[in-house]
Write an enzyme that holds these catalytic residues in place. Structure first.
Site, PDB file in Angstrom:
ATOM      1  N   CYS A  61      -9.104  -2.989   2.594  1.00 16.63           N
ATOM      2  CA  CYS A  61      -8.399  -1.832   2.046  1.00 16.63           C
ATOM      3  C   CYS A  61      -8.221  -0.780   3.124  1.00 16.63           C
ATOM      4  O   CYS A  61      -8.850  -0.851   4.167  1.00 16.63           O
ATOM      5  CB  CYS A  61      -9.175  -1.232   0.879  1.00 16.63           C
ATOM      6  SG  CYS A  61      -8.872  -2.095  -0.673  1.00 16.63           S
ATOM      7  N   ALA A 106     -13.043  -3.219  -6.734  1.00 17.69           N
ATOM      8  CA  ALA A 106     -13.111  -2.179  -5.707  1.00 17.69           C
ATOM      9  C   ALA A 106     -11.727  -1.539  -5.586  1.00 17.69           C
ATOM     10  O   ALA A 106     -11.077  -1.315  -6.595  1.00 17.69           O
ATOM     11  CB  ALA A 106     -13.644  -2.715  -4.393  1.00 17.69           C
ATOM     12  N   CYS A 107     -11.240  -1.273  -4.392  1.00 16.92           N
ATOM     13  CA  CYS A 107      -9.951  -0.604  -4.251  1.00 16.92           C
ATOM     14  C   CYS A 107      -8.825  -1.523  -4.725  1.00 16.92           C
ATOM     15  O   CYS A 107      -9.033  -2.715  -4.925  1.00 16.92           O
ATOM     16  CB  CYS A 107      -9.717  -0.207  -2.797  1.00 16.92           C
ATOM     17  SG  CYS A 107      -9.215  -1.569  -1.742  1.00 16.92           S
ATOM     18  N   PHE A 108      -7.622  -0.967  -4.868  1.00 12.92           N
ATOM     19  CA  PHE A 108      -6.541  -1.820  -5.380  1.00 12.92           C
ATOM     20  C   PHE A 108      -5.545  -2.296  -4.335  1.00 12.92           C
ATOM     21  O   PHE A 108      -4.726  -3.168  -4.621  1.00 12.92           O
ATOM     22  CB  PHE A 108      -5.805  -1.182  -6.561  1.00 12.92           C
ATOM     23  CG  PHE A 108      -5.395   0.265  -6.426  1.00 12.92           C
ATOM     24  CD1 PHE A 108      -5.067   0.846  -5.219  1.00 12.92           C
ATOM     25  CD2 PHE A 108      -5.332   1.061  -7.571  1.00 12.92           C
ATOM     26  CE1 PHE A 108      -4.659   2.163  -5.132  1.00 12.92           C
ATOM     27  CE2 PHE A 108      -4.930   2.391  -7.502  1.00 12.92           C
ATOM     28  CZ  PHE A 108      -4.597   2.944  -6.267  1.00 12.92           C
TER      29      PHE A 108
END
Length: 216
Positions: free
Chosen positions: A216, A19-21
């Site tokens: 995130c 998913a997001c970093f």
């Protein structure tokens, strides 16, 4: 302070997309044995991707780890436990394991089979060879740490290459959102070379967010 920015040990690489970093950057940054982290874009064909022009790449995290202190198998365990590998989403946020050698490929495939028996929905995670890793823009690197201007200044950090290679920056980026936990943070203070003032600042945040979980 004599801050531990550089750790001179032999390292190996692990690269994941989950998913997001921002959340994985904080999570792996405080994982014992991880030396450096950077976030960026991988898995696609577009040359020079950017956040606003990503092409067919995926938000990813690139990890330098000390294999004498943490195994790739352990990093895979953290990977599987801290995102939803069944989530069907855009290519930007999909689940990927990028392998750097045959051993990593074998271990990744073994854990994928194990995970398939634990989920009722199909797993979307793909296992593919690591290719070019394009660094994300500076404002994405150690994003949680960068939200604290005072702390950045206190440890002599600013946007740029050093923020991506600094060991202490990787650690604090996770501790300020509770990753690793306060007990681990207390044990890291002297090793990282943190002042009492910096330690007090980070400790309060670590306690506040310790049970919040990755976000995130």
């Amino acid at each position: 302070m004599s801050l531990l920015h550089d750790v001179d040990v032999p390292t190996k690489k692990a690269t994941f997309a989950m998913a997001c970093f921002w959340a994985p950057d904080a999570l792996f940054g405080t994982t014992p044995g991880v030396i450096r982290t950077r976030v960026g874009y991988a898995g696609g064909t577009k040359e020079g991707p950017t956040y606003r022009s990503l092409g067919d790449h995926t938000e990813s995290i690139d990890i330098d780890f000390d294999p004498s202190a943490v195994t790739f198998a352990k990093l895979l365990d953290i990977f599987w436990k801290n995102h939803d590998p069944t989530a069907r989403t855009t290519k930007q946020y999909t689940s990927l394991i990028f392998y750097h050698d045959d051993e990593q490929k074998k271990l990744a495939e073994q854990t994928l089979k194990e995970q398939e028996g634990k989920h009722t929905s199909p797993i979307v995670t793909q296992i593919i060879p690591a290719g070019t890793f394009w660094d994300a823009e500076d404002y994405h690197q150690k994003y949680r740490l960068q939200q604290h201007d005072w702390l950045m200044k206190a440890i002599g950090m600013k946007c740029g290459p050093k923020l991506k290679t600094s060991h202490v920056a990787a650690r604090l980026n996770g501790y300020v959102v509770g990753r690793g936990g306060v007990a681990q943070f207390e044990g890291d203070i002297a090793r990282l070379g943190l002042s009492d003032e910096v330690s007090d600042f980070v400790r309060k945040l670590c306690i506040k967010y310790e049970n919040a979980g990755p976000f995130c």
